[in-house]
Design an enzyme around this catalytic site. Structure first.
Site, PDB file in Angstrom:
ATOM      1  N   GLU A 183       0.824  -1.218   0.000  1.00 49.88           N
ATOM      2  CA  GLU A 183       0.000   0.000   0.000  1.00 49.88           C
ATOM      3  C   GLU A 183       0.852   1.258   0.000  1.00 49.88           C
ATOM      4  O   GLU A 183       1.179   1.798   1.063  1.00 49.88           O
ATOM      5  CB  GLU A 183      -0.916   0.015   1.234  1.00 49.88           C
ATOM      6  CG  GLU A 183      -2.026  -1.002   1.170  1.00 49.88           C
ATOM      7  CD  GLU A 183      -3.009  -0.905   2.342  1.00 49.88           C
ATOM      8  OE1 GLU A 183      -2.778  -0.095   3.266  1.00 49.88           O
ATOM      9  OE2 GLU A 183      -4.005  -1.638   2.329  1.00 49.88           O
ATOM     10  N   GLU A 271      -6.132  -7.424  -0.646  1.00 44.38           N
ATOM     11  CA  GLU A 271      -6.413  -7.294   0.790  1.00 44.38           C
ATOM     12  C   GLU A 271      -7.725  -6.545   0.996  1.00 44.38           C
ATOM     13  O   GLU A 271      -7.997  -5.544   0.338  1.00 44.38           O
ATOM     14  CB  GLU A 271      -5.276  -6.510   1.474  1.00 44.38           C
ATOM     15  CG  GLU A 271      -5.424  -6.470   2.996  1.00 44.38           C
ATOM     16  CD  GLU A 271      -4.415  -5.537   3.667  1.00 44.38           C
ATOM     17  OE1 GLU A 271      -3.200  -5.724   3.467  1.00 44.38           O
ATOM     18  OE2 GLU A 271      -4.865  -4.612   4.379  1.00 44.38           O
TER      19      GLU A 271
END
Ligand code: IDC
Length: 343
Positions: A183, A271
């Site tokens: 991320e 995710e």
């Protein structure tokens, strides 16, 4: 005398006929009466689908049929190494219908790969995780889990040497995905991430021409709509990641995903959770269901965070659960029960 000759001829004909049968039926002839009633194990996800590839915006199997993988992510393997075990993965495969395991290796959090963690131990965990998944015929994501190191360029050199090693090792595996930056966040643009991705992809593709590479997008892997405006060209089998937490993220984030899908970007939800984005707080099952039906409609694969008993609501196990495999219903958190039932 004639009788004797006839008997011999008959015997020879029988013998020739018997050995002209295919071997499988021959064995049955010999073993008649000793056959066992044991059932053949159902095909594993890998036996069913073989090597996956990216076709247009979709993930397809070796026969070209679109597939959606239901996955579970470990928590950081530096913190929860005990869940990297074959029994846990097998329970997820057989009882939850999970076909993919994500191995999350933090890079900069406490004891991460680039922040004082034992690199050899971490790689051993990755290698064991890949081995268990492979033996179980499951797909497996090797996740370079950047988080507080917001900009993937910060540890680019280490990422390149890590993925070089992985690509050399797993070039012949049919079930491995490389997720090159979990991320990206903070002050980092798509063009910076894109340039990081190009260097890592170039390295991986020197050794591994096929396995799928998952690329993070800006704002904690939410800006797939931005990536869709300028995707990476010149390589095959690339996908872009999109993450959400259902108790925080709703329609407005779904609209960003919708925009990317509309542009034909291959997206992988590597995710997500149904808690708040902190990993804790409320659980929103209803919104979770909305997300899952959206993903299914658009044939997008997904991976749920996380396989651990940490006392936070995104954990799939209750904090009282001491088991590290063969999980029972009573071991599962609210999120765990919800996810197990997703078909
Ligand atoms: C969270 C963990 C939490 C840990 C924290 C580390 O659940 O136990 O203390 O990271 O900073 C993400 C990240 C993922 C987060 C998760 C929940 O990829 O590492 O895990 N999350 O906050 N993005 C959005 C949410």
């Amino acid at each position: 005398m004639k009788k004797k000759i006839r008997r011999w001829i008959g015997f020879i004909i029988c013998f020739v006929l018997l050995f002209s049968l295919p071997e499988s039926s021959r064995i049955n002839v010999y073993a008649a009466g000793t056959e066992t009633t044991a059932k053949k194990a159902p095909a594993t996800p890998l036996e069913k689908n073989g090597r996956l590839k990216v076709k247009g915006a979709n993930l397809v199997n070796s026969k070209g049929k679109t597939v959606i993988l239901k996955g579970v992510s470990t928590h950081g393997i530096n913190w929860f190494p005990q869940y990297v075990n074959k029994s846990a993965f097998q329970t997820l495969r057989d009882q939850w219908g999970v076909s993919c395991i994500r191995l999350a290796m933090y890079t900069e959090e406490y004891n991460g790969y680039c922040s004082g963690g034992n690199q050899n131990e971490l790689k051993k965990l990755i290698n064991n995780g890949v081995k268990y998944a492979t033996e179980l015929g499951m797909y497996v994501i090797i996740d370079w889990h950047i988080l507080s190191d917001g900009n993937p360029k910060k540890n680019q050199k280490k990422a390149i040497s890590f993925f070089k090693e992985m690509a050399k090792k797993y070039r012949n595996h049919k079930n491995v995905f490389y997720e090159i930056c979990n991320e990206p966040n903070g002050n980092v643009s798509w063009s910076e991430i894109r340039s990081y991705a190009l260097s890592v992809i170039k390295t991986i593709r020197k050794y591994d021409k096929n396995n799928i590479i998952l690329i993070g997008t800006p704002t904690w892997s939410q800006d797939v709509d931005v990536a869709a405006q300028n995707p990476i060209k010149g390589y095959t089998n690339l996908m872009y990641t999109f993450h959400f937490y259902a108790a925080t993220h709703k329609d407005s984030l779904r609209n960003k995903l919708q925009a990317a899908v509309k542009k034909g970007l291959p997206v992988y939800v590597s995710e997500f959770g149904i808690s708040e984005c902190s990993g804790n707080g409320n659980i929103d099952e209803k919104e979770g269901n909305k997300w899952i039906s959206f993903l299914k409609k658009n044939k997008i694969s997904y991976t749920c965070w996380s396989l651990s008993n940490k006392d936070e609501s995104c954990s799939l196990l209750r904090s009282s659960c001491k088991r590290t495999g063969k999980f029972k219903s009573s071991d599962l958190s609210k999120a765990g029960k919800w996810y197990k039932a997703i078909k």
